[in-house]
Motif scaffolding. Sequence first.
Motif, PDB file in Angstrom:
ATOM      1  N   ASN A   1      42.390 -14.423  63.830  1.00 22.87           N
ATOM      2  CA  ASN A   1      42.996 -13.925  65.062  1.00 22.87           C
ATOM      3  C   ASN A   1      43.536 -12.509  64.904  1.00 22.87           C
ATOM      4  N   VAL A   2      43.884 -12.112  63.705  1.00 24.16           N
ATOM      5  CA  VAL A   2      44.324 -10.739  63.471  1.00 24.16           C
ATOM      6  C   VAL A   2      43.170  -9.768  63.716  1.00 24.16           C
ATOM      7  N   ILE A   3      41.968 -10.143  63.319  1.00 18.70           N
ATOM      8  CA  ILE A   3      40.795  -9.275  63.486  1.00 18.70           C
ATOM      9  C   ILE A   3      40.387  -9.209  64.946  1.00 18.70           C
ATOM     10  N   THR A   4      40.410 -10.338  65.652  1.00 13.45           N
ATOM     11  CA  THR A   4      40.057 -10.316  67.074  1.00 13.45           C
ATOM     12  C   THR A   4      41.049  -9.467  67.874  1.00 13.45           C
ATOM     13  N   GLY A   5      42.329  -9.568  67.547  1.00  9.77           N
ATOM     14  CA  GLY A   5      43.317  -8.739  68.232  1.00  9.77           C
ATOM     15  C   GLY A   5      43.141  -7.265  67.943  1.00  9.77           C
ATOM     16  N   MET A   6      42.705  -6.934  66.717  1.00  2.00           N
ATOM     17  CA  MET A   6      42.481  -5.541  66.364  1.00  2.00           C
ATOM     18  C   MET A   6      41.329  -4.944  67.174  1.00  2.00           C
ATOM     19  N   LEU A   7      40.265  -5.713  67.360  1.00  3.79           N
ATOM     20  CA  LEU A   7      39.120  -5.231  68.127  1.00  3.79           C
ATOM     21  C   LEU A   7      39.495  -5.016  69.584  1.00  3.79           C
ATOM     22  N   LYS A   8      40.262  -5.931  70.160  1.00  2.00           N
ATOM     23  CA  LYS A   8      40.685  -5.753  71.551  1.00  2.00           C
ATOM     24  C   LYS A   8      41.594  -4.538  71.712  1.00  2.00           C
ATOM     25  N   ASP A   9      42.479  -4.313  70.759  1.00  2.07           N
ATOM     26  CA  ASP A   9      43.365  -3.153  70.844  1.00  2.07           C
ATOM     27  C   ASP A   9      42.579  -1.850  70.799  1.00  2.07           C
ATOM     28  N   TYR A  10      41.570  -1.777  69.949  1.00  2.00           N
ATOM     29  CA  TYR A  10      40.788  -0.540  69.860  1.00  2.00           C
ATOM     30  C   TYR A  10      40.046  -0.261  71.171  1.00  2.00           C
ATOM     31  N   LEU A  11      39.408  -1.275  71.727  1.00  2.00           N
ATOM     32  CA  LEU A  11      38.681  -1.073  72.991  1.00  2.00           C
ATOM     33  C   LEU A  11      39.628  -0.796  74.141  1.00  2.00           C
ATOM     34  N   ARG A  12      40.818  -1.370  74.106  1.00  2.00           N
ATOM     35  CA  ARG A  12      41.787  -1.141  75.180  1.00  2.00           C
ATOM     36  C   ARG A  12      42.317   0.282  75.174  1.00  2.00           C
ATOM     37  N   GLU A  13      42.406   0.903  73.993  1.00  2.00           N
ATOM     38  CA  GLU A  13      42.998   2.227  73.868  1.00  2.00           C
ATOM     39  C   GLU A  13      41.978   3.357  73.912  1.00  2.00           C
ATOM     40  N   LEU A  14      40.718   3.061  74.203  1.00  2.00           N
ATOM     41  CA  LEU A  14      39.735   4.138  74.353  1.00  2.00           C
ATOM     42  C   LEU A  14      40.132   5.036  75.518  1.00  2.00           C
ATOM     43  N   PRO A  15      39.967   6.368  75.402  1.00  2.00           N
ATOM     44  CA  PRO A  15      40.332   7.258  76.516  1.00  2.00           C
ATOM     45  C   PRO A  15      39.525   6.982  77.774  1.00  2.00           C
ATOM     46  N   GLU A  16      38.323   6.486  77.621  1.00  2.00           N
ATOM     47  CA  GLU A  16      37.470   6.105  78.751  1.00  2.00           C
ATOM     48  C   GLU A  16      36.923   4.713  78.459  1.00  2.00           C
ATOM     49  N   PRO A  17      36.786   3.864  79.485  1.00  2.00           N
ATOM     50  CA  PRO A  17      36.267   2.513  79.215  1.00  2.00           C
ATOM     51  C   PRO A  17      34.913   2.564  78.529  1.00  2.00           C
ATOM     52  N   LEU A  18      34.596   1.523  77.791  1.00  2.00           N
ATOM     53  CA  LEU A  18      33.366   1.481  77.008  1.00  2.00           C
ATOM     54  C   LEU A  18      32.136   1.710  77.875  1.00  2.00           C
ATOM     55  N   PHE A  19      32.131   1.164  79.092  1.00  2.06           N
ATOM     56  CA  PHE A  19      30.990   1.323  79.991  1.00  2.06           C
ATOM     57  C   PHE A  19      31.110   2.562  80.874  1.00  2.06           C
ATOM     58  N   THR A  20      32.049   3.446  80.598  1.00  2.00           N
ATOM     59  CA  THR A  20      32.329   4.699  81.310  1.00  2.00           C
ATOM     60  C   THR A  20      32.760   4.427  82.759  1.00  2.00           C
ATOM     61  N   ASN A  21      33.511   5.373  83.310  1.00  2.00           N
ATOM     62  CA  ASN A  21      34.006   5.225  84.682  1.00  2.00           C
ATOM     63  C   ASN A  21      32.857   5.149  85.690  1.00  2.00           C
ATOM     64  N   LYS A  22      31.831   5.961  85.479  1.00  8.47           N
ATOM     65  CA  LYS A  22      30.725   6.002  86.432  1.00  8.47           C
ATOM     66  C   LYS A  22      29.957   4.685  86.452  1.00  8.47           C
ATOM     67  N   LEU A  23      29.591   4.166  85.273  1.00  6.62           N
ATOM     68  CA  LEU A  23      28.814   2.928  85.235  1.00  6.62           C
ATOM     69  C   LEU A  23      29.663   1.730  85.663  1.00  6.62           C
ATOM     70  N   CYS A  24      30.954   1.751  85.382  1.00  9.83           N
ATOM     71  CA  CYS A  24      31.811   0.647  85.828  1.00  9.83           C
ATOM     72  C   CYS A  24      31.796   0.543  87.346  1.00  9.83           C
ATOM     73  N   ALA A  25      31.801   1.696  88.018  1.00  4.51           N
ATOM     74  CA  ALA A  25      31.725   1.670  89.479  1.00  4.51           C
ATOM     75  C   ALA A  25      30.393   1.093  89.940  1.00  4.51           C
ATOM     76  N   GLU A  26      29.300   1.453  89.262  1.00  5.06           N
ATOM     77  CA  GLU A  26      27.993   0.910  89.635  1.00  5.06           C
ATOM     78  C   GLU A  26      27.914  -0.595  89.351  1.00  5.06           C
ATOM     79  N   LEU A  27      28.483  -1.017  88.239  1.00  5.72           N
ATOM     80  CA  LEU A  27      28.478  -2.455  87.923  1.00  5.72           C
ATOM     81  C   LEU A  27      29.278  -3.245  88.949  1.00  5.72           C
TER      82      LEU A  27
END
Length: 557
Positions: free
Chosen positions: A316-342
């Motif tokens: 659970n320490v590793i799963t929480g670490m992965l979520k924290d890294y993706l949460r703190e990205l300056p832009e979402p992983l799928f980018t703002n533009k593609l998130c709107a399209e999705l």
Amino acid sequence: MVAKKQRTSYLDLLKQQQRLSSLVRNVAQGGRRQHAAAKKLDRNKELDLNTGDPKYIPKPSPDKKTRLPSQSKPLDMDLTEFNKYKSDVVTKVRPRHIPCSGILTLHLYGGRKMASSLAAKRDMRDLYAVVEVDAVHKAQTATVSGTEEFCWDEKFEIDLEKSHDLRVMTYTYNLWEPDVQRKPCHRGVVRFSQLLMQAKTKDEVFKLGLRMEPRGVIYMVLTFTERHATLKRVPSLDRKGLFGVQLDVVVQRENSGRNVPIIVQKCVDEIEDRGLNYVGVYRVCGSAKRKKRLREEFDTASSMVDLSRDNYPDINVITGMLKDYLRELPEPLFTNKLCAELLDTFSSRSLEDPICNGELLQNMIESLPSPNKDTGALMLDHLKAISNLSDVNKMNSYNLAVCFGPVLMSATSGNSVTPSTGKEKRSSKVEKGDPHPRGRGDGGRDSADYEKHIEVLQSMIEIWPGRRERGESSKKQADKVETPPSSSPREDLAAKKSEDDIDGPPVPLPSQEEDSCYHSNDDLDEMVAAGGAAAAEVEKKLQELNWDSDNLEVSAC
């Protein structure tokens, strides 16, 4: 002589009857004892509120060095700073009008007066605590040995999604008796609505002395962080760091030969190696202290981090670490533009809709930049593999979407994505007034956006083909015979020019004042024949390929 023999036979018969009666009495008493023990065991069994089946009781968090319980330390704190809170375990129905969404930081110090009875104050026991939110398992501590005082000193960061209740329970743990390995001992409930109605400030810290049933007090500190505050996506000022830095910058700096950050690749590999069958993977959080240490290791040298079971036994320490890294990205992983399209494509659509198919989703992911494309495909493959084992790990596509929807698809701070237009709009300032009109971290349009993120990511996980199917489709595409290219680029441009000439309407000659500068007479004649802007573009490329400097004439500009 005969009378003496008869007397001895009567005595022997009487002794046999006495033995038989005593044997029957002992068997009956043993049966009553077994029945009482079984009845007591049934009373200790907890039932699932939804299914009515015996409830799953998680094992304690494994200790770093050994799996054996550790000796409890004394509770070194000022108990007068904690407010007494009496739990209402018996009451099952409570008014639930203030749900909480965001992150709950729970610091579980320990408990006092936790002896099983007044006569057993000196009996040593091994206890661990389990934390549930709305009857869903969220965290557990390590096992600690003690008599009536237990110090766990564990800190957790728990994700809340319209949550109402926090339940803390303690269990005994016996390594040598597997049948009675986990026996419930104490339990207490905290109602979020009661705390939030008494809060004076938005960032208030709640120090509670939770009264447990049937006896004992557990001391804890609770802090609420609203969901929009956890997803601000503020870029890090340290460009040499890892968290809060652009994805392409991290990939280019690491130069690992892949378009995926090392932290994502290592965490995914370790979780798939020993966490796919873990009940509640990504839903259960690990120790915040161990996660902080792991974060420092990744910030120092990602390539040198060891995530093996010996170093980090709690997955659970590793799963929480992965979520924290993706949460703190300056832009979402799928980018703002593609998130709107999705959101515009998959929102409010049934999976039976022909638009919702894996091929379309793959094409949309292929349009991303290389680091986002490869990392996004890796995460979708990973979530698909977990959902395929939902019968074991209890994490279906919806449960995973609740954990990752806002993390992967929430827009950059200050921007809100509207699914109808697919454009980003600057969010307006929050009006003064009640900061929590619909509950802590669950207000208005933001709540609707997060629900859309969960809905869309659930559809994406369900229609995503997975590694094997994607590998087969890519192999088929590679086996197809491609059309051989033409002999020269000039022939390609000439063919394009001839196609434009077939049905193109005649276009008058452009004004010489605008287009005659630095063009030859031959170029002007060909532009007239080509006709239109497409021909002008073709001739411009021809000039780059074969520039005729002898026929160049410069007109007055």
